[in-house]
Design an enzyme around this catalytic site. Sequence first.
Site, PDB file in Angstrom:
ATOM      1  N   HIS A  94      39.687  41.367  53.243  1.00 42.67           N
ATOM      2  CA  HIS A  94      39.002  40.335  54.035  1.00 42.67           C
ATOM      3  C   HIS A  94      40.036  39.384  54.632  1.00 42.67           C
ATOM      4  CE1 HIS A  94      39.814  38.384  50.182  1.00 42.67           C
ATOM      5  NE2 HIS A  94      39.690  37.222  50.788  1.00 42.67           N
TER       6      HIS A  94
ATOM      7  N   ASP B  55      40.406  35.095  55.330  1.00 39.07           N
ATOM      8  CA  ASP B  55      39.771  33.855  54.872  1.00 39.07           C
ATOM      9  C   ASP B  55      39.247  33.104  56.095  1.00 39.07           C
ATOM     10  OD1 ASP B  55      40.449  34.473  52.271  1.00 39.07           O
ATOM     11  OD2 ASP B  55      42.316  33.328  52.313  1.00 39.07           O
TER      12      ASP B  55
ATOM     13  N   HIS C 280      43.807  40.625  53.649  1.00 36.06           N
ATOM     14  CA  HIS C 280      44.426  40.816  52.337  1.00 36.06           C
ATOM     15  C   HIS C 280      43.399  41.326  51.337  1.00 36.06           C
ATOM     16  CE1 HIS C 280      42.907  36.693  52.595  1.00 36.06           C
ATOM     17  NE2 HIS C 280      42.799  36.676  51.279  1.00 36.06           N
TER      18      HIS C 280
ATOM     19  N   ARG D 256      45.375  39.392  35.754  1.00 32.82           N
ATOM     20  CA  ARG D 256      45.899  38.546  36.833  1.00 32.82           C
ATOM     21  C   ARG D 256      45.012  37.310  36.940  1.00 32.82           C
ATOM     22  NH1 ARG D 256      48.483  38.498  41.891  1.00 32.82           N
ATOM     23  NH2 ARG D 256      47.231  37.461  43.485  1.00 32.82           N
TER      24      ARG D 256
HETATM   25  C1  AKG Z   1      40.088  35.357  47.564  1.00 33.29           C
HETATM   26  O1  AKG Z   1      39.631  34.841  46.538  1.00 33.29           O
HETATM   27  O2  AKG Z   1      39.620  35.110  48.716  1.00 33.29           O
HETATM   28  C2  AKG Z   1      41.240  36.247  47.490  1.00 33.29           C
HETATM   29  O3  AKG Z   1      41.682  36.752  48.490  1.00 33.29           O
HETATM   30  C3  AKG Z   1      41.840  36.536  46.168  1.00 33.29           C
HETATM   31  C4  AKG Z   1      43.327  36.678  46.187  1.00 33.29           C
HETATM   32  C5  AKG Z   1      43.894  36.722  44.788  1.00 33.29           C
HETATM   33  O4  AKG Z   1      43.146  36.665  43.832  1.00 33.29           O
HETATM   34  O5  AKG Z   1      45.120  36.814  44.669  1.00 33.29           O
END
Ligand code: AKG
Length: 328
Positions: free
Chosen positions: A203, A205, A260, A270
């Site tokens: 997606h 942001d 990303h 993570r």
């Molecule tokens: C989001 O929460 O919009 C992400 O892209 C997550 C990225 C991540 O968790 O490193």
Amino acid sequence: MVVVSKPAIEQFSSYLKNNKPTTLFTQIPLVDLSKPDSKHQIIKACEEFGFFKVINHGVPMESISMLESEATKFFSLPLCEKQKTGQPQPYGYGHKRIGMHGDVGWVEYLLLTTNQDPSLHSFQTFRVALNSYMKSVKKMACEILEMMADGLKIQPRNVLSKLLMDEESDSVFRVNHYPPCPNVQPLNGNGNGNGDVIGFGEHTDPQIISVLRSNNTSGLQISLREGSWISVPPDQTSFFINVGDSLQVMTNGRFKSVKHRVVTNSVKSRLSMIYFCGPPLSEKIAPLPSLMRGDQQSLYKEFTWFEYKKSAYKSRLADNRLIHFEKI
Ligand code: AKG
């Protein structure tokens, strides 16, 4: 923990579309915020990648560790305790489901507003750690946006940062926890490789920029302009900045929002924390007049952040949300 039965794991196994191993991206644009040329580095990175890493950011390591520790404690609670923060509609605790339209990921998360969010009222130490972290990260984000204005040679230099400083700023904070995903064969030393399972689907942001910090577990990948995916080596002492859709519009497409995604790791969990820098709901999202040259036309129809958000909520994660706002 995300509790998922074994057959359900297949639901998440969106094997990478082209099934090619992703390369480790060692040339991430690096911006040292203490250096005089950082404004030019920021512009170059936003034009080429829509993504960069920052060091000498001024956010105290103590504040970062405190929030990480509180978030880790939170995610290790029983599900019923975590659910006391409310269903993600859109704010609150969520697991597996991302958004309202069928997107799933090997992830649990807390989505919060940056203004007096009530979700953490029974988690006082978490709330205190969060407020302290968000204050420093917001300050850094404003500095980056001001350097960006300098690099773009536009006035006033707070033309972007004032949207964040506004009391009505619609910024959002998200903490993601990706537990180790058991069915991924450790193909390399880090426990991820070709058989990656999606933690958070691809997606862009929607906001202006997003400020991301994660622990030392790999998983974040960005898409290059020509469409290949590359893995971003984790660095728990630095921050990663994503250009969002709103900044793409404000620069009339000169900067591109970065696509990303996150893949899971079979060995390590993570934890990521992201500050999504949003404008006030009533703000018109349009190319900055001082960036338009001669008779240059806007590539986009006029819309407010509220209208964009409303449209984004109706979409799937991977949809190109800006398409509805482009001039034909
Ligand atoms: C989001 O929460 O919009 C992400 O892209 C997550 C990225 C991540 O968790 O490193």
